[in-house]
Design a protein around this motif. Structure first.
Motif, PDB file in Angstrom:
ATOM      1  N   VAL A 128       0.779  -1.268  -0.006  1.00 33.67           N
ATOM      2  CA  VAL A 128      -0.193   0.090   0.077  1.00 33.67           C
ATOM      3  C   VAL A 128       0.912   1.168  -0.006  1.00 33.67           C
ATOM      4  N   ASP A 129       1.859   1.385   1.073  1.00 38.10           N
ATOM      5  CA  ASP A 129       2.798   2.509   0.818  1.00 38.10           C
ATOM      6  C   ASP A 129       3.605   2.606  -0.450  1.00 38.10           C
ATOM      7  N   GLU A 130       3.768   1.526  -1.167  1.00 35.41           N
ATOM      8  CA  GLU A 130       4.487   1.897  -2.564  1.00 35.41           C
ATOM      9  C   GLU A 130       3.482   2.219  -3.468  1.00 35.41           C
ATOM     10  N   LEU A 131       2.189   1.797  -3.331  1.00 35.43           N
ATOM     11  CA  LEU A 131       1.535   2.189  -4.473  1.00 35.43           C
ATOM     12  C   LEU A 131       0.496   3.400  -4.449  1.00 35.43           C
ATOM     13  N   TRP A 132       0.584   3.869  -2.951  1.00 35.68           N
ATOM     14  CA  TRP A 132      -0.299   5.212  -2.723  1.00 35.68           C
ATOM     15  C   TRP A 132       0.374   6.547  -3.217  1.00 35.68           C
ATOM     16  N   LYS A 133       0.281   6.908  -4.368  1.00 30.08           N
ATOM     17  CA  LYS A 133       0.973   7.952  -4.987  1.00 30.08           C
ATOM     18  C   LYS A 133       0.382   9.432  -4.828  1.00 30.08           C
ATOM     19  N   TYR A 134      -0.751   9.461  -3.825  1.00 23.46           N
ATOM     20  CA  TYR A 134      -1.507  10.689  -3.756  1.00 23.46           C
ATOM     21  C   TYR A 134      -1.359  11.449  -2.552  1.00 23.46           C
ATOM     22  N   GLY A 135      -0.313  10.742  -1.776  1.00 23.30           N
ATOM     23  CA  GLY A 135      -0.103  11.500  -0.602  1.00 23.30           C
ATOM     24  C   GLY A 135       0.684  10.394   0.188  1.00 23.30           C
ATOM     25  N   HIS A 136       0.468  10.023   1.666  1.00 25.18           N
ATOM     26  CA  HIS A 136       1.332   9.185   2.281  1.00 25.18           C
ATOM     27  C   HIS A 136       0.349   8.316   3.323  1.00 25.18           C
ATOM     28  N   VAL A 137       1.220   7.133   3.795  1.00 30.86           N
ATOM     29  CA  VAL A 137       0.463   6.086   4.593  1.00 30.86           C
ATOM     30  C   VAL A 137       1.120   6.191   5.952  1.00 30.86           C
ATOM     31  N   PRO A 138       0.570   6.833   6.914  1.00 29.51           N
ATOM     32  CA  PRO A 138       1.105   7.024   8.209  1.00 29.51           C
ATOM     33  C   PRO A 138       1.273   5.550   8.847  1.00 29.51           C
ATOM     34  N   LYS A 139       2.250   5.101   9.311  1.00 30.66           N
ATOM     35  CA  LYS A 139       2.554   3.862   9.929  1.00 30.66           C
ATOM     36  C   LYS A 139       2.055   3.869  11.408  1.00 30.66           C
ATOM     37  N   GLY A 140       1.600   4.764  12.144  1.00 29.42           N
ATOM     38  CA  GLY A 140       1.288   4.659  13.278  1.00 29.42           C
ATOM     39  C   GLY A 140      -0.306   4.489  13.417  1.00 29.42           C
ATOM     40  N   TYR A 141      -1.076   4.394  12.277  1.00 33.74           N
ATOM     41  CA  TYR A 141      -2.572   4.332  12.213  1.00 33.74           C
ATOM     42  C   TYR A 141      -2.664   2.735  11.881  1.00 33.74           C
ATOM     43  N   ILE A 142      -1.842   1.882  11.772  1.00 30.58           N
ATOM     44  CA  ILE A 142      -2.120   0.390  11.432  1.00 30.58           C
ATOM     45  C   ILE A 142      -2.741  -0.256  12.593  1.00 30.58           C
ATOM     46  N   LYS A 143      -3.725  -1.022  12.263  1.00 27.31           N
ATOM     47  CA  LYS A 143      -4.621  -2.039  13.116  1.00 27.31           C
ATOM     48  C   LYS A 143      -4.507  -3.362  12.336  1.00 27.31           C
ATOM     49  N   PHE A 144      -4.173  -4.174  13.039  1.00 23.95           N
ATOM     50  CA  PHE A 144      -3.872  -5.570  12.650  1.00 23.95           C
ATOM     51  C   PHE A 144      -4.577  -6.868  13.358  1.00 23.95           C
ATOM     52  N   HIS A 145      -5.241  -7.556  12.655  1.00 25.62           N
ATOM     53  CA  HIS A 145      -5.801  -8.824  13.481  1.00 25.62           C
ATOM     54  C   HIS A 145      -5.537 -10.074  12.426  1.00 25.62           C
ATOM     55  N   ARG A 146      -5.077 -11.007  13.289  1.00 22.78           N
ATOM     56  CA  ARG A 146      -5.084 -12.288  12.537  1.00 22.78           C
ATOM     57  C   ARG A 146      -6.034 -13.253  13.422  1.00 22.78           C
ATOM     58  N   VAL A 147      -7.228 -13.603  12.963  1.00 21.57           N
ATOM     59  CA  VAL A 147      -8.462 -14.290  13.755  1.00 21.57           C
ATOM     60  C   VAL A 147      -8.747 -15.618  13.251  1.00 21.57           C
ATOM     61  N   HIS A 148      -9.037 -16.674  14.291  1.00 22.50           N
ATOM     62  CA  HIS A 148      -9.820 -17.712  13.617  1.00 22.50           C
ATOM     63  C   HIS A 148     -11.276 -17.439  13.954  1.00 22.50           C
ATOM     64  N   ARG A 149     -12.170 -17.929  13.100  1.00 23.63           N
ATOM     65  CA  ARG A 149     -13.370 -17.561  13.246  1.00 23.63           C
ATOM     66  C   ARG A 149     -14.175 -18.264  14.679  1.00 23.63           C
ATOM     67  N   GLU A 150     -13.409 -19.097  15.136  1.00 19.09           N
ATOM     68  CA  GLU A 150     -14.000 -19.767  16.448  1.00 19.09           C
ATOM     69  C   GLU A 150     -13.658 -19.066  17.583  1.00 19.09           C
ATOM     70  N   LEU A 151     -12.441 -18.118  17.624  1.00 18.40           N
ATOM     71  CA  LEU A 151     -12.022 -17.472  18.673  1.00 18.40           C
ATOM     72  C   LEU A 151     -12.853 -16.120  18.614  1.00 18.40           C
ATOM     73  N   LEU A 152     -14.162 -16.210  19.344  1.00 18.14           N
ATOM     74  CA  LEU A 152     -15.014 -15.104  19.441  1.00 18.14           C
ATOM     75  C   LEU A 152     -14.392 -13.850  20.358  1.00 18.14           C
ATOM     76  N   HIS A 153     -13.562 -13.879  21.032  1.00 14.13           N
ATOM     77  CA  HIS A 153     -13.071 -12.727  21.558  1.00 14.13           C
ATOM     78  C   HIS A 153     -12.007 -11.877  20.707  1.00 14.13           C
ATOM     79  N   LYS A 154     -11.310 -12.614  19.832  1.00 13.86           N
ATOM     80  CA  LYS A 154     -10.480 -12.129  18.851  1.00 13.86           C
ATOM     81  C   LYS A 154     -11.100 -11.485  17.745  1.00 13.86           C
ATOM     82  N   VAL A 155     -12.387 -12.369  17.262  1.00 14.23           N
ATOM     83  CA  VAL A 155     -13.155 -11.748  16.115  1.00 14.23           C
ATOM     84  C   VAL A 155     -13.920 -10.579  16.635  1.00 14.23           C
ATOM     85  N   SER A 156     -14.274 -10.320  17.983  1.00  8.79           N
ATOM     86  CA  SER A 156     -14.806  -9.135  18.624  1.00  8.79           C
ATOM     87  C   SER A 156     -13.881  -7.936  18.439  1.00  8.79           C
TER      88      SER A 156
END
Length: 189
Positions: A128-156
């Protein structure tokens, strides 16, 4: 360390969709059209794969545009890069256009992918950072989740962070023919 119950009590309100109650961001009014669309997408992607990765980023613009061509261009190119790097997999995305006190809009995006193929946000962020030519992608705003569908607390927790995209505030500063948001269909690359 703060307990999950304390966090949810202090920062969340609850949102019901298809008879399931999800935590959403308490601070803002939630647009039902966006939230329902995102939840429907999450349900459909979990029908295809047991694990999901969700990466939420902000895209800053260097200049205002009267359309959403920059974000459309980004996703067109991003799909090609993802297919080239990961091969066959499921993916989709959500973007919202916002503008508040600035003289230019910004975008919040979420890239949702097959967690069997993608294990972390770094590669997607770099693309995304490489392709976004219209401004910038601030690194501090990244939210990341890797979840299994059966782990409801992580999906939540993932749904809570995605709910920020559904906030009603700061949307609407656009022409009548320009969209505030888009939720893709599930894309099989």
């Amino acid at each position: 360390m703060r307990s999950k119950e304390g966090f949810f009590h202090k920062y969340c309100k609850y949102y019901t969709h298809d008879d399931v109650v999800w935590p959403v961001i308490k601070k803002y009014e939630i647009r039902r059209d966006i939230m329902n669309g995102m939840l429907d997408f999450v349900y459909k992607l979990f029908d295809k794969t047991s694990k999901m990765i969700a990466i939420r980023l902000e895209l800053r613009m260097s200049a205002w545009t009267n359309d959403n061509a920059p974000v459309s261009d980004l996703f067109k190119k991003l799909k090609q890069k993802i297919k080239s790097h990961y091969g066959k997999c499921y993916m989709g995305y959500v973007w919202v256009r916002e503008q508040h006190l600035s003289n230019k809009q910004h975008y919040h995006i979420a890239v949702l992918m097959d967690g069997q193929k993608v294990r972390h946000s770094n590669t997607i962020y770099k693309f995304v950072d490489e392709l976004w030519k219209y401004g910038h992608v601030p690194k501090g705003y990244i939210k990341f989740h890797r979840v299994h569908r059966e782990l409801l607390h992580k999906v939540s927790a993932m749904i809570y962070h995605l709910s920020y995209l559904a906030k009603a505030e700061t949307k609407g500063m656009r022409g009548p023919a320009v969209k505030d948001y888009q939720i893709s269909r599930i894309i099989k690359l």
